[in-house]
Design a protein around this motif. Structure first.
Motif, PDB file in Angstrom:
ATOM      1  N   CYS A   1      -4.939  -8.910  -1.445  1.00  0.00           N
ATOM      2  CA  CYS A   1      -5.229 -10.245  -0.924  1.00  0.00           C
ATOM      3  C   CYS A   1      -3.928 -10.814  -0.358  1.00  0.00           C
ATOM      4  O   CYS A   1      -2.831 -10.333  -0.662  1.00  0.00           O
ATOM      5  N   TYR A   2      -4.060 -11.833   0.462  1.00  0.00           N
ATOM      6  CA  TYR A   2      -2.891 -12.391   1.154  1.00  0.00           C
ATOM      7  C   TYR A   2      -1.809 -12.836   0.172  1.00  0.00           C
ATOM      8  O   TYR A   2      -0.617 -12.568   0.378  1.00  0.00           O
ATOM      9  N   GLU A   3      -2.216 -13.491  -0.908  1.00  0.00           N
ATOM     10  CA  GLU A   3      -1.241 -14.029  -1.862  1.00  0.00           C
ATOM     11  C   GLU A   3      -0.398 -12.933  -2.504  1.00  0.00           C
ATOM     12  O   GLU A   3       0.832 -13.007  -2.533  1.00  0.00           O
ATOM     13  N   THR A   4      -1.047 -11.894  -3.019  1.00  0.00           N
ATOM     14  CA  THR A   4      -0.318 -10.826  -3.698  1.00  0.00           C
ATOM     15  C   THR A   4       0.509  -9.993  -2.726  1.00  0.00           C
ATOM     16  O   THR A   4       1.660  -9.628  -3.018  1.00  0.00           O
ATOM     17  N   LEU A   5      -0.049  -9.699  -1.570  1.00  0.00           N
ATOM     18  CA  LEU A   5       0.701  -8.921  -0.580  1.00  0.00           C
ATOM     19  C   LEU A   5       1.906  -9.711  -0.069  1.00  0.00           C
ATOM     20  O   LEU A   5       2.947  -9.132   0.258  1.00  0.00           O
ATOM     21  N   ASN A   6       1.796 -11.035  -0.027  1.00  0.00           N
ATOM     22  CA  ASN A   6       2.922 -11.875   0.351  1.00  0.00           C
ATOM     23  C   ASN A   6       4.057 -11.756  -0.661  1.00  0.00           C
ATOM     24  O   ASN A   6       5.236 -11.666  -0.305  1.00  0.00           O
ATOM     25  N   ILE A   7       3.679 -11.759  -1.954  1.00  0.00           N
ATOM     26  CA  ILE A   7       4.689 -11.596  -3.011  1.00  0.00           C
ATOM     27  C   ILE A   7       5.382 -10.249  -2.870  1.00  0.00           C
ATOM     28  O   ILE A   7       6.615 -10.141  -2.993  1.00  0.00           O
ATOM     29  N   ALA A   8       4.589  -9.219  -2.603  1.00  0.00           N
ATOM     30  CA  ALA A   8       5.149  -7.873  -2.435  1.00  0.00           C
ATOM     31  C   ALA A   8       6.098  -7.824  -1.243  1.00  0.00           C
ATOM     32  O   ALA A   8       7.185  -7.248  -1.309  1.00  0.00           O
ATOM     33  N   MET A   9       5.691  -8.439  -0.133  1.00  0.00           N
ATOM     34  CA  MET A   9       6.533  -8.450   1.062  1.00  0.00           C
ATOM     35  C   MET A   9       7.864  -9.132   0.784  1.00  0.00           C
ATOM     36  O   MET A   9       8.941  -8.640   1.156  1.00  0.00           O
ATOM     37  N   ARG A  10       7.819 -10.280   0.108  1.00  0.00           N
ATOM     38  CA  ARG A  10       9.052 -11.030  -0.184  1.00  0.00           C
ATOM     39  C   ARG A  10       9.983 -10.240  -1.095  1.00  0.00           C
ATOM     40  O   ARG A  10      11.198 -10.247  -0.921  1.00  0.00           O
ATOM     41  N   LEU A  11       9.393  -9.556  -2.070  1.00  0.00           N
ATOM     42  CA  LEU A  11      10.204  -8.739  -2.978  1.00  0.00           C
ATOM     43  C   LEU A  11      10.949  -7.659  -2.196  1.00  0.00           C
ATOM     44  O   LEU A  11      12.152  -7.430  -2.403  1.00  0.00           O
ATOM     45  N   ILE A  12      10.236  -6.987  -1.295  1.00  0.00           N
ATOM     46  CA  ILE A  12      10.842  -5.925  -0.500  1.00  0.00           C
ATOM     47  C   ILE A  12      11.990  -6.472   0.354  1.00  0.00           C
ATOM     48  O   ILE A  12      13.074  -5.885   0.435  1.00  0.00           O
ATOM     49  N   LEU A  13      11.748  -7.621   0.983  1.00  0.00           N
ATOM     50  CA  LEU A  13      12.765  -8.216   1.855  1.00  0.00           C
ATOM     51  C   LEU A  13      13.962  -8.724   1.059  1.00  0.00           C
ATOM     52  O   LEU A  13      15.119  -8.527   1.455  1.00  0.00           O
TER      53      LEU A  13
END
Length: 268
Positions: free
Chosen positions: A126-138
């Motif tokens: 979902c957008y919320e969880t994938l957003n968290i994942a993206m931020r962690l990677i960055l």
């Protein structure tokens, strides 16, 4: 064009699970008997799977319930290969996999994660969880690790999206390239063959329902690829993908086994 005589002398058989041996909680036609016959005739078998919904133990329990004579040691999963990589690199993963499958990562620290491991986890896509994942990677400059990047899979309710599109979404958003395990990676097939002591891939066969992940991946590793028309198979899969052509196409796993046994009958 391959002929059945080309199967003579092939004694190592890698077998896909979901869609090939079974679909959900139902074995494919004659699959239980066919597997027993394959083992009786001295073939070395290994079950290779990208399944990330279940732990290896739960997967084994399901197969036993369906009547298959399979040992845990005969299961070779992309999850196992992923865990080994995470351990060797000393990583702390954010796990986007099902709760049951997280049992295969027991003992791995997930505190203050510095990488993202993506498997099949519909509740996390979902957008919320994938957003968290993206931020962690960055923010951590951490790697994206894909247990596999499958396109789709078949369940009793119908065809479903695999995790591959979500892996691609994280790659696109972060500018990173994921480290992918599982089929169709050549390294996965090579490690699976090594696991069963096969040093010559031309002596091995892969049976599966995915023309790209099972058949083409195996062919790229030097094996013979047999496509079955069960599971995620769609009409004309064996002809509609440019550059991908199975060595053989069978109606189901049992028919593929019959063909193998027939070709090797004189060697028994």
């Amino acid at each position: 064009m391959a002929s059945e005589s080309d199967l003579t002398g092939k004694k190592f058989v890698l077998i896909d699970l979901s869609g090939t041996l079974h679909v959900g909680d139902e074995a494919t036609p004659r699959a239980v008997e066919a597997l027993a016959s394959l083992k009786t005739h001295g073939f070395t078998v290994l079950f290779v799977t990208n399944t990330t919904k279940d732990s290896k133990q739960k997967l084994h329990e399901r197969l036993i319930r369906l009547g298959f004579d399979i040992h845990v040691a005969e299961l070779y999963t992309s999850m196992s290969a992923t865990r080994l990589h995470v351990e060797k690199q000393g990583l702390r993963p954010m796990l986007l996999i099902e709760e049951e499958a997280k049992k295969d990562f027991e003992g791995i620290s997930v505190i203050d994660p510095n990488c993202v491991v993506v498997g099949l986890s519909p509740k996390d896509f979902c957008y919320e969880t994938l957003n968290i994942a993206m931020r962690l990677i960055l923010e951590k400059d951490g790697p994206i690790i894909a247990v596999h990047a499958g396109r789709r899979y078949m369940s009793p309710s119908g065809m479903n999206m695999g995790p591959g599109c979500f892996v691609a979404g994280l790659e696109y958003a972060t500018g990173q390239t994921a480290k992918v395990f599982g089929k169709p990676e050549i390294s996965f097939f090579e490690s699976a063959l090594s696991y069963v002591g096969c040093i010559d891939p031309s002596k091995a066969v892969m049976i599966g329902d995915d023309v790209r992940d099972d058949v083409f991946g195996a062919q790229q590793a030097g094996m013979t690829g047999i496509l079955v028309r069960t599971g995620k198979y769609l009409p004309d899969d064996e002809t509609k993908f440019l550059g991908i052509k199975p060595d053989f196409t069978c109606e189901n796993f049992a028919e593929a086994v019959d063909m193998l046994l027939g070709a090797n009958k004189r060697l028994s």
